[in-house]
Design a protein around this motif. Sequence first.
Motif, PDB file in Angstrom:
ATOM      1  N   MET A   1      -0.596   0.530   4.597  1.00 48.99           N
ATOM      2  CA  MET A   1      -0.072  -0.453   3.642  1.00 48.99           C
ATOM      3  C   MET A   1       1.431  -0.626   3.818  1.00 48.99           C
ATOM      4  O   MET A   1       1.952  -1.746   3.722  1.00 48.99           O
ATOM      5  CB  MET A   1      -0.409  -0.021   2.212  1.00 48.99           C
ATOM      6  N   ALA A   2       2.133   0.471   4.075  1.00 50.98           N
ATOM      7  CA  ALA A   2       3.581   0.408   4.260  1.00 50.98           C
ATOM      8  C   ALA A   2       3.954  -0.379   5.511  1.00 50.98           C
ATOM      9  O   ALA A   2       4.962  -1.096   5.529  1.00 50.98           O
ATOM     10  CB  ALA A   2       4.151   1.822   4.333  1.00 50.98           C
TER      11      ALA A   2
ATOM     12  N   ILE B   1       2.601   8.218  -3.758  1.00 49.30           N
ATOM     13  CA  ILE B   1       3.066   7.163  -2.853  1.00 49.30           C
ATOM     14  C   ILE B   1       1.927   6.199  -2.549  1.00 49.30           C
ATOM     15  O   ILE B   1       2.086   4.976  -2.607  1.00 49.30           O
ATOM     16  CB  ILE B   1       3.626   7.767  -1.557  1.00 49.30           C
ATOM     17  N   CYS B   2       0.781   6.756  -2.226  1.00 48.84           N
ATOM     18  CA  CYS B   2      -0.381   5.912  -1.934  1.00 48.84           C
ATOM     19  C   CYS B   2      -0.757   5.067  -3.144  1.00 48.84           C
ATOM     20  O   CYS B   2      -1.001   3.869  -3.021  1.00 48.84           O
ATOM     21  CB  CYS B   2      -1.569   6.779  -1.514  1.00 48.84           C
TER      22      CYS B   2
ATOM     23  N   ALA C   1      -1.705   4.909   3.071  1.00 42.65           N
ATOM     24  CA  ALA C   1      -0.363   4.562   2.613  1.00 42.65           C
ATOM     25  C   ALA C   1       0.488   4.101   3.791  1.00 42.65           C
ATOM     26  O   ALA C   1       1.238   3.123   3.692  1.00 42.65           O
ATOM     27  CB  ALA C   1       0.299   5.751   1.916  1.00 42.65           C
TER      28      ALA C   1
ATOM     29  N   GLN D   1       2.254  -4.384   5.093  1.00 43.53           N
ATOM     30  CA  GLN D   1       2.902  -5.099   3.988  1.00 43.53           C
ATOM     31  C   GLN D   1       2.187  -6.411   3.646  1.00 43.53           C
ATOM     32  O   GLN D   1       2.809  -7.466   3.484  1.00 43.53           O
ATOM     33  CB  GLN D   1       4.384  -5.335   4.318  1.00 43.53           C
TER      34      GLN D   1
ATOM     35  N   ASP E   1       1.034   3.990  -5.674  1.00 43.62           N
ATOM     36  CA  ASP E   1       1.973   2.909  -5.937  1.00 43.62           C
ATOM     37  C   ASP E   1       1.763   1.741  -4.977  1.00 43.62           C
ATOM     38  O   ASP E   1       1.752   0.572  -5.390  1.00 43.62           O
ATOM     39  CB  ASP E   1       3.408   3.426  -5.818  1.00 43.62           C
ATOM     40  N   LEU E   2       1.580   2.042  -3.701  1.00 43.48           N
ATOM     41  CA  LEU E   2       1.328   0.991  -2.716  1.00 43.48           C
ATOM     42  C   LEU E   2      -0.022   0.327  -2.961  1.00 43.48           C
ATOM     43  O   LEU E   2      -0.171  -0.894  -2.846  1.00 43.48           O
ATOM     44  CB  LEU E   2       1.384   1.565  -1.307  1.00 43.48           C
ATOM     45  N   ALA E   3      -1.018   1.141  -3.305  1.00 42.71           N
ATOM     46  CA  ALA E   3      -2.374   0.624  -3.504  1.00 42.71           C
ATOM     47  C   ALA E   3      -2.450  -0.302  -4.712  1.00 42.71           C
ATOM     48  O   ALA E   3      -3.132  -1.334  -4.665  1.00 42.71           O
ATOM     49  CB  ALA E   3      -3.357   1.780  -3.657  1.00 42.71           C
TER      50      ALA E   3
ATOM     51  N   TRP F   1      10.150   0.661   4.353  1.00 46.16           N
ATOM     52  CA  TRP F   1       9.118   1.359   5.123  1.00 46.16           C
ATOM     53  C   TRP F   1       9.099   0.933   6.581  1.00 46.16           C
ATOM     54  O   TRP F   1       8.814   1.750   7.462  1.00 46.16           O
ATOM     55  CB  TRP F   1       7.753   1.121   4.484  1.00 46.16           C
TER      56      TRP F   1
ATOM     57  N   GLN G   1      -0.182  -2.283  -5.936  1.00 46.14           N
ATOM     58  CA  GLN G   1       0.381  -3.596  -5.599  1.00 46.14           C
ATOM     59  C   GLN G   1      -0.547  -4.363  -4.677  1.00 46.14           C
ATOM     60  O   GLN G   1      -0.821  -5.551  -4.893  1.00 46.14           O
ATOM     61  CB  GLN G   1       1.744  -3.419  -4.936  1.00 46.14           C
ATOM     62  N   ASN G   2      -1.060  -3.686  -3.630  1.00 46.79           N
ATOM     63  CA  ASN G   2      -1.956  -4.362  -2.694  1.00 46.79           C
ATOM     64  C   ASN G   2      -3.262  -4.765  -3.361  1.00 46.79           C
ATOM     65  O   ASN G   2      -3.837  -5.812  -3.044  1.00 46.79           O
ATOM     66  CB  ASN G   2      -2.222  -3.452  -1.491  1.00 46.79           C
TER      67      ASN G   2
END
Length: 310
Positions: free
Chosen positions: A182-183, A232-233, A179, A186, A235-237, A3, A239-240
């Motif tokens: 977050m990308a 996409i959001c 997203a 990181q 998946d990132l959310a 990203w 993990q965060n």
Amino acid sequence: MDWTTEINAAAMRTAGHIQVTPVMQSLGFGLDYPIEMKLEQMQHTGSFKARGAFNTLLSQKVPAAGLVAASGGNHGAAVAYAAHRLGHKARIYVPEMAGPAKIALIRDSGADLQVVPGAYANALEQAQTYERETGAMQVHAYDAPGTVAGQGSCFAEWQSQGLEADTVIIAVGGGGLIAGAMAWFQGAKKIIAVEPETSCALHAALASGAPVDVEVSGVAANALGARRIGAICFDLAQQNHRDDRLTSLTVSDAAITEAQTALWRERRLLVEPAGATALAALTSGVYRPAPGEKVAVLLCGGNIAPDPLG
């Protein structure tokens, strides 16, 4: 996906096409600590959405059939504007709930505007049908890598402007903007996701462990009214959220309109309800920073209905 590379490429690709929006420090709004704000309502067409639109159009070959997009209003205006600037034809589907100001903004761009009954999801269904029938390129409002990387350029820009905050507070609709945050960060910043109580696709997805459909209503629904959070959001959310780098909160319509009014009365900043939603988490007390915690707020949109000077 790398990203950082994608967002840096988006920032370079869109330079000269988007506005570098200002940042301001502010003490007020009934808070006993200062906040930093980035004024994305001053972006082309009144929201951050121009970033993702230009990045998508500049990074892909646009077919002869042109572009198609579904939008609650702001994304459609951004795609229409970018298409006009780059010489492409575009068809934009919006729900009636987009409101007259956003509908007029899209119509004035010269795009082929289609107003449909219902909410954003209904507009998306018709846009997908048009895509299949014509071969037009779909520019998704939030759940596409080009869109997310474009929105991420907002945070790369903010960091280059000296962002020092420990915590960045962002309103969420379909999830493209957060997203992008977050990308880009990181995990280097804590991120607070703020949604209206009556339109909270991310909050519901995190509670359920997977994206789910939600009911959509309220004062910010024409900008934050996605029925389901983008993949996409999410998946990132996830993990965060597991790493305690993302907190998901909801605020009432009353809190949103109070924050919107405070922005005008105290700083003469005109924003739409969605643009005040992140600040509402602070002014309502739903989020209380720890002592010494530096906080930043993104004001994401300014397309008020009705247009105050219209």
